[in-house]
Scaffold this motif. Structure first.
Motif, PDB file in Angstrom:
ATOM      1  N   ALA A 112     -67.760 -33.254 -25.744  1.00  0.00           N
ATOM      2  CA  ALA A 112     -68.876 -32.502 -25.874  1.00  0.00           C
ATOM      3  C   ALA A 112     -69.652 -32.913 -26.574  1.00  0.00           C
ATOM      4  O   ALA A 112     -71.014 -32.853 -26.092  1.00  0.00           O
ATOM      5  N   VAL A 113     -69.195 -33.242 -28.099  1.00  0.00           N
ATOM      6  CA  VAL A 113     -70.391 -33.732 -28.818  1.00  0.00           C
ATOM      7  C   VAL A 113     -70.964 -34.886 -28.527  1.00  0.00           C
ATOM      8  O   VAL A 113     -72.298 -35.081 -28.558  1.00  0.00           O
ATOM      9  N   TRP A 114     -70.247 -35.821 -28.364  1.00  0.00           N
ATOM     10  CA  TRP A 114     -70.657 -37.196 -27.588  1.00  0.00           C
ATOM     11  C   TRP A 114     -71.796 -36.899 -26.643  1.00  0.00           C
ATOM     12  O   TRP A 114     -72.641 -37.537 -26.399  1.00  0.00           O
ATOM     13  N   ARG A 115     -71.307 -35.890 -25.692  1.00  0.00           N
ATOM     14  CA  ARG A 115     -72.256 -35.626 -24.257  1.00  0.00           C
ATOM     15  C   ARG A 115     -73.673 -35.475 -24.595  1.00  0.00           C
ATOM     16  O   ARG A 115     -74.743 -35.719 -24.102  1.00  0.00           O
ATOM     17  N   HIS A 116     -73.653 -34.319 -25.669  1.00  0.00           N
ATOM     18  CA  HIS A 116     -74.938 -34.020 -26.280  1.00  0.00           C
ATOM     19  C   HIS A 116     -75.570 -35.004 -26.934  1.00  0.00           C
ATOM     20  O   HIS A 116     -76.788 -35.335 -26.465  1.00  0.00           O
ATOM     21  N   GLU A 123     -75.334 -25.810 -32.672  1.00  0.00           N
ATOM     22  CA  GLU A 123     -75.358 -24.253 -32.169  1.00  0.00           C
ATOM     23  C   GLU A 123     -74.001 -24.236 -31.429  1.00  0.00           C
ATOM     24  O   GLU A 123     -73.518 -23.081 -31.280  1.00  0.00           O
ATOM     25  N   ASP A 124     -73.681 -25.133 -30.642  1.00  0.00           N
ATOM     26  CA  ASP A 124     -72.463 -24.658 -29.417  1.00  0.00           C
ATOM     27  C   ASP A 124     -71.054 -25.316 -29.836  1.00  0.00           C
ATOM     28  O   ASP A 124     -70.104 -24.607 -29.330  1.00  0.00           O
ATOM     29  N   GLU A 125     -71.143 -26.289 -30.899  1.00  0.00           N
ATOM     30  CA  GLU A 125     -69.615 -26.745 -31.087  1.00  0.00           C
ATOM     31  C   GLU A 125     -69.278 -26.334 -32.283  1.00  0.00           C
ATOM     32  O   GLU A 125     -69.846 -25.887 -33.308  1.00  0.00           O
ATOM     33  N   ARG A 126     -67.776 -26.377 -32.447  1.00  0.00           N
ATOM     34  CA  ARG A 126     -67.161 -26.031 -33.490  1.00  0.00           C
ATOM     35  C   ARG A 126     -66.090 -27.119 -34.156  1.00  0.00           C
ATOM     36  O   ARG A 126     -65.849 -28.095 -33.631  1.00  0.00           O
ATOM     37  N   LEU A 127     -66.200 -27.198 -35.726  1.00  0.00           N
ATOM     38  CA  LEU A 127     -65.685 -28.123 -36.388  1.00  0.00           C
ATOM     39  C   LEU A 127     -63.952 -27.722 -36.186  1.00  0.00           C
ATOM     40  O   LEU A 127     -63.686 -26.512 -36.287  1.00  0.00           O
ATOM     41  N   ALA A 128     -63.119 -28.865 -36.016  1.00  0.00           N
ATOM     42  CA  ALA A 128     -61.913 -28.646 -36.112  1.00  0.00           C
ATOM     43  C   ALA A 128     -61.356 -28.213 -37.298  1.00  0.00           C
ATOM     44  O   ALA A 128     -61.818 -28.405 -38.187  1.00  0.00           O
ATOM     45  N   ALA A 145     -68.337 -38.985 -36.794  1.00  0.00           N
ATOM     46  CA  ALA A 145     -68.430 -37.663 -37.091  1.00  0.00           C
ATOM     47  C   ALA A 145     -68.074 -36.691 -35.739  1.00  0.00           C
ATOM     48  O   ALA A 145     -67.591 -35.835 -36.097  1.00  0.00           O
ATOM     49  N   LYS A 146     -68.245 -37.239 -34.671  1.00  0.00           N
ATOM     50  CA  LYS A 146     -67.544 -36.399 -33.585  1.00  0.00           C
ATOM     51  C   LYS A 146     -66.136 -35.940 -33.961  1.00  0.00           C
ATOM     52  O   LYS A 146     -65.636 -34.856 -33.330  1.00  0.00           O
ATOM     53  N   GLY A 147     -65.408 -37.038 -34.528  1.00  0.00           N
ATOM     54  CA  GLY A 147     -63.911 -36.604 -34.651  1.00  0.00           C
ATOM     55  C   GLY A 147     -63.739 -35.547 -35.432  1.00  0.00           C
ATOM     56  O   GLY A 147     -62.657 -34.949 -35.421  1.00  0.00           O
ATOM     57  N   SER A 148     -64.681 -35.106 -35.990  1.00  0.00           N
ATOM     58  CA  SER A 148     -64.562 -33.801 -36.984  1.00  0.00           C
ATOM     59  C   SER A 148     -64.477 -32.647 -36.120  1.00  0.00           C
ATOM     60  O   SER A 148     -64.466 -31.153 -36.620  1.00  0.00           O
ATOM     61  N   PHE A 149     -64.853 -32.368 -34.767  1.00  0.00           N
ATOM     62  CA  PHE A 149     -65.308 -31.389 -33.706  1.00  0.00           C
ATOM     63  C   PHE A 149     -64.030 -31.062 -33.297  1.00  0.00           C
ATOM     64  O   PHE A 149     -63.145 -31.998 -32.629  1.00  0.00           O
TER      65      PHE A 149
END
Ligand code: FMN
Length: 312
Positions: free
Chosen positions: A282-286, A305-310, A273-277
């Motif tokens: 950064a997603v994986w780091r969280h 809260e912090d990340e955006r979808l591609a 799912a991180k690939g959609s961001f």
């Protein structure tokens, strides 16, 4: 067009199916991750019982997938599945795992075409349910597929789902779609395509090349973007709120089923799912920070809260 969810061991089991259907609407069909049949005379046990429970799968079109090279066990399991109300049984001829292949099952069975032919002829005759097959092209080389396709075409299969890679590819390299096309030309039974459909452009290219395609099985694409089936049908793109609702539903359903181990399941889902961001790193780091359920919940909340979808 039939859009189905691929069998993915440890991921697309009954919990995922239910939460996905509740959030995004049911796909046309679902395949269970592979299940080893019980010994002849015995019942399904443990994880398989939960996976196959007709109540857990109510309202969904689910096809159980078996992993075996033992025809008696296959036929016995198909009888149990028929008794539970299932209408089809699928054979796994693609699993690339070393232990599975070493035992001559999954993709390992493809290296023994004579044995495979005898097995399939036997189970097609004796199974109380129609038998479909999910296959790779072979163990090592695409050339192996010629012989395998000859075998399949001589049998009364309910359907052949083609993942056009060999075992040696694992999931790398490109699927050889031309060999899917060749299967469509030759097979006297329905054929389905599976492999690397991640976005509408992949789907459109497939249909442009093979407009007679009638069933596309989606795997990692749905893990990365659970709204993919809707997008393939020209529906709205995934929103962050939808993804969050899906994530929360999945987490709570896994937590109810397996307590703290839900964190491992969720991290596996995030690996796709991180690939959609916009920023998968950064997603994986969280996400990787959360070890216990409470820590994980905080970490996942930060992502939303912090990340955006591609593409949003
Ligand atoms: C983690 C994982 C587990 C899988 N488990 C199964 C399985 O139980 N049975 C099966 O036939 N294929 C299994 N597969 C293969 C998928 O069903 C599918 O063929 C593959 O992911 C290619 O399709 P995709 O590109 O749409 O993901 C698995 C793949 C992955 C990555």
């Amino acid at each position: 067009m039939i859009l189905s969810l691929a069998p993915m061991e440890g991921i697309t089991g009954h919990v995922f199916r239910r939460v996905h259907a509740d959030c995004f609407g049911a796909l046309d069909r679902y395949y269970t991750p592979f299940i080893a049949p019980p010994r002849v005379g015995c019942a399904f046990k443990g994880k398989a019982v939960r996976e196959l429970d007709p109540v857990a799968n109510e309202g969904l079109d689910v096809v159980p997938q078996l992993l075996t090279k033992d025809a008696d066990e296959f036929v016995w399991a198909a009888g149990l599945l028929a008794g539970m109300g299932y209408a089809e049984v699928n054979l796994n001829l693609g699993c690339p795992s070393g232990t599975v292949v070493a035992k001559g099952k999954g993709a390992g069975f493809l290296a023994r075409p004579e044995e495979l032919e005898a097995f399939l002829a036997d189970v097609c005759e004796r199974s109380p349910l129609p038998v479909s097959v999910k296959t790779r092209l072979g163990l090592e080389h695409d050339e192996e597929y010629e012989r395998l396709l000859d075998i399949y075409c001589g049998l009364p299969l309910a359907e052949l789902i083609v993942h056009p890679r060999v075992r040696a590819d694992q999931y790398d390299g490109s699927p050889r779609r031309k060999l899917y096309g060749k299967t469509l030309e030759r097979a006297p039974f329905p054929v389905a395509y599976n492999g690397d459909v991640f976005a509408p452009a992949d789907y459109d290219a497939l249909l442009a090349a093979w407009p007679e395609t009638r069933h596309v099985m989606l795997g990692r694409g749905v893990l990365a973007n659970p709204a993919l089936p809707r997008e393939l049908r020209a529906g709205a793109p995934l929103s962050l709120d939808e993804l969050r609702a899906f994530h929360d539903g999945l987490l709570e359903a896994y937590a109810a089923e397996m307590g703290g181990n839900a964190v491992f399941r969720m991290k596996e889902w995030w690996s796709y799912a991180k690939g959609s961001f916009v920023d998968p790193v950064a997603v994986w780091r969280h996400v990787r920070k959360g070890k216990r359920l409470d820590e994980y919940r905080t970490a996942a909340a930060r992502v939303f809260e912090d990340e955006r979808l591609a593409g949003a």
